[in-house]
Design an enzyme around this catalytic site. Sequence first.
Site, short mmCIF file in Angstrom:
data_model
loop_
_atom_site.label_atom_id
_atom_site.label_comp_id
_atom_site.label_asym_id
_atom_site.label_seq_id
_atom_site.Cartn_x
_atom_site.Cartn_y
_atom_site.Cartn_z
N ASP A 226 -8.09 6.21 4.53
CA ASP A 226 -8.14 5.01 5.37
C ASP A 226 -9.37 4.90 6.26
OD1 ASP A 226 -5.74 4.14 4.36
OD2 ASP A 226 -4.55 4.90 6.03
N HIS B 130 1.11 4.19 6.82
CA HIS B 130 0.52 5.05 5.80
C HIS B 130 0.93 6.50 6.01
CE1 HIS B 130 -2.97 2.22 4.40
NE2 HIS B 130 -1.78 1.84 3.98
N SER C 236 0.80 -1.23 0.00
CA SER C 236 0.00 0.00 0.00
C SER C 236 0.83 1.27 0.00
CB SER C 236 -0.95 0.02 1.20
OG SER C 236 -0.23 0.10 2.40
#
Length: 180
Positions: free
Chosen positions: A123, A96, A57
Amino acid sequence: MGWIGETIDSIKSIQIRQLLTQAISLGMIVTSALIIWKALMCVTGSESPVVVVLSGSMEPGFKRGDILFLHMSKDPIRAGEIVVFNVDGRDIPIVHRVIKVHERENTGEVDVLTKGDNNYGDDRLLYAQGQQWLHRHHIMGRAVGFLPYVGWVTIIMTEKPIIKYILIGALGLLVITSKD
């Protein structure tokens, strides 16, 4: 039966004093590793100073198998920083980028919204039911450095436990049969 027979004979010839010495040495190695880990936690201010990237990701910046080094300071979190966070109800931390920072007027506390660089949307679907923002207690640390590909060892041993057991068995056998 050459090598296996010699190994079995070597194990049979071990004396109690030698076995205790090897057990104490192993215990000291494990204890030293734990002390180093706790010292890293104190120095970095993070509950987990080292994490492995488990998904794609964050590509192309971080690839699966990269090891990240974390630091958590009192400085405010800014948009663009890469953070590692835990979500209520999930055991595995997520790596992230912060895309939005929201400061609450009444308390001055900062809430953040994150997104994986390689993901289409933010998210919010990963957060706990009804949660729109991450709070400071969710964040484990900021990424301050990385080692590419080194974390694959951890990933392989997690995904294929038989390899982990073979490695532990081989190391145990090496400790038991060493003559030092």
